[in-house]
Design an enzyme around this catalytic site. Structure first.
Site: not given
Lengths: 481, 471
Positions: A78, A153, A177
């Site tokens: 990420k 997210s 997330s």
């Protein structure tokens, strides 16, 4: 069956048996990434360095030298996790020009284990969002239905695993997330116990809640990655000095005698009917296979979402203050004085949702409101944590839906922040309590959209979660292969 | 009407730890710009603070030195505000749960003693240094993250003299405790002052905070200025506003920086990156054992060695004086003799130096060697002074200096007799005066003998010989 369809554990076996090379895998992933570019899962790629690394690992393996436990596996990270020499944008315009000068501990551990990083995943800006629509680099699409959100997210991390661009990825969690997108895209995603994985080098959203979590296609893959990234780190005072167990030891032990707690608060009216029926099926399956189902009560978790938005926004407001345009990031072109420099750089650099959280956070910390919001939220957090601890006196794990619905349409909630925040209503209490939770696929609804179920453990009981999850996974994927 | 000035101080002192408060960068003054910095102290995304246990320990040491209660549970908080010298845009500090609570110090004032209470001592980090050049401002992050302790007094002081005495006491104690270098020019001790005035017996007045006080002298002047300003204002029928004023040392005035209304809301909250600090009673006890001997303790010891109260006070006024005294004693255990030389000769020289620079440039061992030579009669007082001057200016080995400066005392009575016989012969008037009972005339003979021997004659021996020769 294609190589990219295999699980990470299966591909490791092939790598170790020299049936495939890491270089081949990186090239396959690169091809898939190019073919599925429209998903917008990645913000940047680093195939050149990946191929160099893969070559080194391949040659070590060929020579029979010792390689790490994940040697040669292509992974995606990420984009809020620092890797030396790569861009770390947090999907923000503000950091669009930012290159890391150091590597996060979790990535360092993966690299030491031989992982080959091939790209950085798209996400909601600074990990704030539940749909991956708050990215300065555009939204990520759900690979199962491109008109839908992948969740957020960690939407890019999850999308890249679900669309087989890589074998596993790292996401981060603050309020769901990893699990929410894992649920929307039909993969396995873990939120470890707070303190289990070092946060050093992970761009902070809400320090007291943030955790790095693996995203994988199988439970076993997930356990393998956690084994590598977990553990005390001298660079993170909040990382726990708790021994890392062997997460694979009991993974195939089944669920006979396991007590599974079900809290009515997770099965409220808000829950979509189809999701509920999938969960009911799962519960029935566990019962049929020797697990004992017990009712537990978590009376205060309804307050978790409010607690979450007070605490996470307060910490975010302070954590994001360092993005001031002085040392790095994008500074506004024209400004009158220092205040104007801050004001313009931040106004131009941050997206709408980030600004909303910063304002909210500063408000709840401001003089005269601190006691009513921040301090009270901290107190309620203690109550919620205590309720979880109590519940685990009566059961080994808790079972609940990960989300109340399956993946929603792109744009459906983007103008209604409260509706968006409610997508995390089942995941947030887990972060507030600091306990671990794994989301695994639990069938699909009539539209073919994945339903996710989360298995929640007591603090540092990830091994138990994997055991319970693996049993169901074996049953659930039967017939698929 | 009689006004009383009420003063409270917030004194910041940099701790002399090896590394910074929350990262492993070196804590040193004067390093090349931006060489002592890392992802943590320049606040790169994702970097996290780690508490330096040496800083915690030194803060506790100071707390113990001034009689604080050490907290078993202490929390670091974030003080949020934007400024280019503050990389994270928050300062890691302490508010609700500081490391050390209460305590205080006794100051000497107007011939008496006064106890000034401390509210607490907390640990925090220093900001970076801004360098203003033409048209732009640059930041040097070397100082950013250096550990500081803030010692907050109660409003127990009533004059500029008391405030400065308090500061000096804290400075002395910091040095005795060995936790800070306390160099004002290097910014390692700084303070903010709160001043209010009120009529005795009436409620306290509105307080004004003074900033930019860069020397103890500035503190003194600023307090005097501010208290008269406030009294004048009240006498005129005016009002004192709660505000922060900046002291302009050059012009000798203070001016308003910001009012209470535009004062910052620092939005303090516990730093979630730092776990609360637990300090066990055992740990406190172990630090207590490491606490260096403080001024009071050393004074008591010096009195036991036979020194006078005033000498003991002089020697313990600064830790480096006391250390020097003890260093000399280690080589030459004649407390009175050593003390006399230090309080007379060493302090005389120190007094010619700038206040901030008053450190003794001698090796204790060298002075001990010189004093030994003097005491045993190898050299006389004049020789001792010459060697002392040389040691002070250039250093060196006293034994060699005796030779190179030709200062070996003439203890050869045969040779001295010859010299004196000559003096007696050529000075019949003096001889007669001596015979008439003028004892003071002896000084004349000693002086003449010195002259004849280029200052090397042993004066004691000269006196004996004169007595023998003139009968």
């Amino acid at each position: 069956m294609e190589l990219l369809d295999l699980s990470m554990s299966e591909i490791l076996t092939k790598l170790n048996n020299k049936e495939v090379t890491s270089v081949e895998l990186v090239k396959l992933c690169q091809k898939r990434i190019e073919e599925t570019k429209d998903l917008n899962a990645l913000i940047s790629t680093c195939f050149d360095t990946a191929l160099e690394q893969a070559k080194i690992i391949d040659s070590k393996r060929a020579k029979g030298e010792k390689v790490g436990e994940l040697a040669g596996v292509p992974m995606v990270i990420k984009d809020n996790i620092n890797i030396l020499g790569t861009k770390t944008t947090c999907a923000s315009k503000f950091l669009s020009n930012y290159t890391s000068i150091y590597t996060a501990t979790c990535v360092k551990k993966l690299l030491d284990a031989g992982v080959v990083v091939i790209g950085k995943a798209n996400m909601d800006e600074f990990a704030m969002g539940s749909s991956n629509e708050n990215s300065a680099f555009g939204p990520v699409k759900n690979p199962i239905d491109k008109t839908r959100v992948p969740g957020g997210s960690s939407g890019g991390s999850v999308c890249s695993v679900a669309s087989k661009q890589c074998f596993a990825s790292l996401g981060t969690e603050t309020g769901g997330s990893v699990r929410e997108p894992a649920s929307f895209c039909g993969v396995v995603g873990l939120k470890p116990t707070y303190g289990r994985v070092s946060r050093y080098g992970v761009v902070a959203f809400a320090s007291s809640l943030d955790q790095v979590g693996p995203v994988t296609r199988t439970v076993e893959d997930n356990a393998r990655i956690l084994s590598v990234i977990a553990g005390k780190d001298e660079m993170d005072m909040t990382s726990a000095n708790v021994a890392v167990p062997n997460y694979l030891a009991n993974i195939n032990k089944g669920v006979k005698g396991i007590k599974i707690g079900v809290a009515k608060q997770f099965f409220s009216d808000k829950l979509d009917g189809e999701v509920r029926s999938k969960l009911d099926d799962a519960i029935a399956w566990y019962q049929a296979n020797g697990a004992q189902i017990v009712d537990v009560d978590l009376p205060s978790i309804d307050a978790a979402l409010a607690v979450y938005y007070v605490l996470s926004s307060a910490e975010a407001a302070s954590n994001l203050a360092r993005f001031d345009g002085i040392r790095y990031g994008v500074r506004a072109d024209k400004y009158d004085d220092i205040i104007d420099l801050y004001f313009k750089s931040r106004t131009q650099g941050f997206g709408k949702e980030v600004k909303r959280r910063i304002m909210l956070g500063n408000y709840v910390l401001s003089s005269g409101y601190y006691d009513a919001f921040y301090r009270k939220a901290k107190r309620v957090q203690k109550v919620i944590k205590h309720e979880f601890i109590e519940a685990f006196k009566h059961c080994d794990v808790l079972l609940s839906p990960t989300t109340s619905t399956t993946a929603f349409k792109l744009g459906e909630k983007s103008n209604d922040p409260v509706a968006m925040y409610l997508s995390d209503v089942f995941t947030v209490p887990i972060n507030i309590a600091g306990v671990p939770s794994l989301s695994i696929p639990c069938g699909v609804d009539k539209q073919g959209l994945p339903v996710g179920m989360q298995i929640i453990g007591a603090h540092f009981e990830e091994a138990k979660i994997y055991q319970v999850a693996a049993a169901f996974e074996k049953h659930n994927t039967k017939g698929e292969k | 009407m009689e006004y009383e000035t009420v003063i409270g101080l917030e004194v910041h002192s940099e701790l002399n730890t090896a590394t910074k408060c929350f990262c492993g960068c070196k804590n040193e003054f004067g390093a090349p710009v931006n060489t002592n910095c890392c992802p943590i102290c320049i606040a790169l995304p994702g970097a996290l603070p780690i508490v330096n246990s040496e800083a915690v320990k030194k803060a506790i040491l100071m707390g113990l030195a001034v009689g604080c209660k050490i907290s078993n549970y202490s929390v670091f908080e974030r003080k949020n505000y934007f400024y280019p010298d503050l990389a994270k845009a928050y300062q890691i500090s302490q508010a609700e749960y500081p490391l050390c609570i209460g305590g205080g110090v006794e100051i000497d004032i107007d011939g008496g003693k006064k106890y000034i209470r401390l509210n607490h001592i907390h640990l925090e980090e220093d900001a970076a240094k801004l360098i203003h050049t033409k048209g732009e401002t640059l930041v040097d992050y070397n100082r950013g993250g250096v550990p500081l302790i803030e010692m907050v007094s109660e409003p127990d002081m009533n004059s500029a003299d008391e405030a400065v005495a308090f500061l000096e006491k804290l400075r002395t104690t910091l040095l005795y405790a060995g936790v800070s270098d306390c160099k004002m020019q290097e910014g390692s001790i700084k303070c903010d002052v709160n001043v209010s005035v009120h009529q005795k017996g009436k409620p306290l007045g509105t307080r004004v905070e003074l900033k930019n006080l860069n020397s103890f002298r500035a503190v003194h002047r600023a307090i005097e200025y501010e208290s008269s300003r406030q009294i004048e204002e009240l006498e005129k029928g005016g009002k004192i506003f709660q505000e922060t004023r900046r002291w302009d040392d050059e012009r000798g005035i203070s001016y308003a920086m910001r009012s209470k209304e535009d004062s910052q809301d620092y939005r303090y909250f516990p730093d979630p990156d730092i776990v609360p600090i637990s300090v066990s009673e055992e740990y406190i006890a172990s630090i207590k054992r490491e606490l260096p001997r403080l001024a009071e303790q050393r004074k008591t010891e010096y009195l036991q060695l036979g020194l006078t109260e005033s000498d003991a006070d002089l020697l313990t006024a600064q830790r480096d004086y006391a250390d020097f005294f003890e260093g000399v004693l280690k080589e030459f255990n004649e407390p009175k003799f050593v003390c006399n030389w230090i309080t007379a000769e060493v302090f005389k020289k120190l007094n010619t130096l700038d206040v901030e620079e008053r450190t003794i440039p001698l090796e204790p061992k060298a002075l001990a060697t010189m004093l030994k030579l003097y005491k045993t009669g190898e050299i006389n007082q004049a020789g001792a002074r010459k060697i002392f001057d040389e040691l002070w200016e250039n250093g060196g080995d006293p034994v060699q200096l005796v030779d190179s400066l030709g200062l070996k005392q003439m203890n050869d009575s045969g040779a001295l007799e010859k010299v004196l016989a000559n003096i007696i012969e050529t000075n019949p008037k003096a001889v007669q005066e001596y015979r008439d009972g003028n004892e003071k005339i002896m000084a004349f003979f000693v002086g003449q003998a010195m002259k004849a021997t280029s200052g090397k004659a042993n004066p004691k021996l000269v006196a004996e010989i004169v007595k023998k020769l003139i009968k």
